[in-house]
Design a protein around this motif. Structure first.
Motif, short mmCIF file in Angstrom:
data_model
loop_
_atom_site.label_atom_id
_atom_site.label_comp_id
_atom_site.label_asym_id
_atom_site.label_seq_id
_atom_site.Cartn_x
_atom_site.Cartn_y
_atom_site.Cartn_z
N LYS A 273 0.82 -1.21 0.00
CA LYS A 273 0.00 0.00 0.00
C LYS A 273 0.86 1.27 0.00
CE LYS A 273 -3.91 -2.08 0.03
NZ LYS A 273 -4.64 -2.15 -1.20
N GLU A 274 2.04 1.19 -0.53
CA GLU A 274 2.96 2.32 -0.53
C GLU A 274 3.00 2.95 -1.91
OE1 GLU A 274 4.11 4.67 1.55
OE2 GLU A 274 4.80 3.01 2.78
N THR A 275 3.07 4.28 -1.93
CA THR A 275 3.20 5.02 -3.18
C THR A 275 4.49 5.84 -3.13
OG1 THR A 275 2.04 6.98 -2.34
CG2 THR A 275 0.68 5.25 -3.38
N PRO A 276 5.00 6.23 -4.28
CA PRO A 276 6.23 7.05 -4.28
C PRO A 276 6.09 8.33 -3.45
CG PRO A 276 5.80 6.22 -6.47
CD PRO A 276 4.60 5.86 -5.64
N ILE A 277 4.95 9.00 -3.56
CA ILE A 277 4.75 10.27 -2.81
C ILE A 277 4.76 10.00 -1.31
CG2 ILE A 277 3.10 12.11 -2.36
CD1 ILE A 277 3.45 12.62 -5.14
N LYS A 278 4.09 8.93 -0.90
CA LYS A 278 4.04 8.61 0.53
C LYS A 278 5.43 8.27 1.06
CE LYS A 278 1.18 6.16 3.88
NZ LYS A 278 2.15 6.30 4.88
N ILE A 279 6.21 7.55 0.28
CA ILE A 279 7.59 7.24 0.69
C ILE A 279 8.37 8.53 0.87
CG2 ILE A 279 9.78 6.24 -0.10
CD1 ILE A 279 8.12 4.03 -1.45
N SER A 280 8.25 9.44 -0.10
CA SER A 280 8.95 10.72 -0.02
C SER A 280 8.57 11.47 1.24
CB SER A 280 8.60 11.55 -1.26
OG SER A 280 9.18 12.82 -1.19
N GLN A 281 7.28 11.50 1.55
CA GLN A 281 6.81 12.21 2.74
C GLN A 281 7.24 11.51 4.03
OE1 GLN A 281 2.63 12.17 1.81
NE2 GLN A 281 2.73 14.07 0.63
N ASP A 282 7.04 10.21 4.09
CA ASP A 282 7.33 9.46 5.32
C ASP A 282 8.82 9.40 5.65
OD1 ASP A 282 4.63 9.02 5.59
OD2 ASP A 282 4.71 6.92 4.93
N LEU A 283 9.65 9.25 4.63
CA LEU A 283 11.09 9.15 4.85
C LEU A 283 11.80 10.50 4.75
CD1 LEU A 283 11.94 5.83 2.97
CD2 LEU A 283 11.53 6.19 5.42
N LYS A 284 11.03 11.56 4.47
CA LYS A 284 11.59 12.91 4.35
C LYS A 284 12.70 12.96 3.30
CE LYS A 284 9.30 14.53 8.04
NZ LYS A 284 7.94 14.14 7.88
N LEU A 285 12.41 12.35 2.14
CA LEU A 285 13.35 12.34 1.03
C LEU A 285 12.77 13.14 -0.13
CD1 LEU A 285 14.24 8.53 1.01
CD2 LEU A 285 15.70 10.39 1.83
N LYS A 286 13.63 13.73 -0.93
CA LYS A 286 13.17 14.47 -2.10
C LYS A 286 12.52 13.50 -3.09
CE LYS A 286 16.47 18.20 -1.84
NZ LYS A 286 17.57 18.91 -2.48
N LYS A 287 11.49 13.98 -3.76
CA LYS A 287 10.77 13.14 -4.72
C LYS A 287 11.71 12.60 -5.79
CE LYS A 287 6.49 15.65 -4.04
NZ LYS A 287 5.57 16.64 -4.58
N GLU A 288 12.65 13.45 -6.24
CA GLU A 288 13.59 13.03 -7.29
C GLU A 288 14.45 11.86 -6.81
OE1 GLU A 288 13.52 16.22 -6.02
OE2 GLU A 288 12.30 17.12 -7.58
N SER A 289 14.89 11.93 -5.56
CA SER A 289 15.71 10.87 -4.99
C SER A 289 14.93 9.57 -4.90
CB SER A 289 16.23 11.28 -3.61
OG SER A 289 16.91 10.23 -3.00
N VAL A 290 13.68 9.67 -4.45
CA VAL A 290 12.82 8.49 -4.36
C VAL A 290 12.59 7.90 -5.75
CG1 VAL A 290 10.50 7.67 -3.77
CG2 VAL A 290 11.72 9.19 -2.20
N SER A 291 12.32 8.76 -6.73
CA SER A 291 12.09 8.29 -8.10
C SER A 291 13.30 7.55 -8.66
CB SER A 291 11.75 9.46 -9.03
OG SER A 291 10.51 10.00 -8.69
#
Length: 149
Positions: free
Chosen positions: A49-67
């Motif tokens: 149930k995880e999405t890229p945006i949620k990972i970025s928010q939860d882990l406090k990482l930049k969206k680009e880094s998560v992508s």
């Protein structure tokens, strides 16, 4: 600085940094990057149930880094995309069998210092972890605009 005890606090900070470096000393044995391991672990515990945006928010990482990291995990076959039936434009992330095997193989190295501490500290280890969890909660509050007083 208002706190006259800044030198003691500085020593405490140095001690925490030293502790962190010693715990992380096993990272050179990992078969994936620490960012990949963090995100892969996060996806594993989210159970699909995880999405890229949620990972970025939860882990406090930049969206680009998560992508970038997700692209690498997908290319390595460790994570797969699963379509969101409610919204065709979005997707969930799920760990693959290969991803679970990779977690198993990497956590053998990563967990060694923690098992060592648990064996040698006994019940004090559980108290230590409980205090770290409380400190983490307080810092989350502080980082979200809470006061330091």
């Amino acid at each position: 600085m208002n706190d006259t005890n800044w030198k003691e606090m500085g020593e405490n900070i140095a001690l925490l940094h030293s502790f962190s470096r010693k715990v992380l000393a096993q990272h050179y044995l990992l078969t994936i990057t620490t960012n990949e391991l963090d995100i892969l672990t996060w996806i594993f515990f989210a159970k699909g149930k995880e999405t890229p945006i949620k990972i970025s928010q939860d882990l406090k990482l930049k969206k680009e880094s998560v992508s970038r990291t997700l692209k690498s995990l997908i290319e390595k076959g460790l994570v797969k995309k699963e379509l969101n039936n409610l919204d065709e434009r979005s997707y969930y992330l799920a760990i693959t069998e290969k991803g679970i095997e990779t977690l198993d193989e990497n956590y053998i190295y990563l967990m060694k210092p923690y098992y060592y501490l648990k064996r040698n500290m006994g019940d004090d280890y559980d108290l230590f972890i409980k205090q770290v969890a409380e400190a983490d909660k307080l810092l989350t509050h502080f980082n979200n605009g809470g006061t330091s007083e």
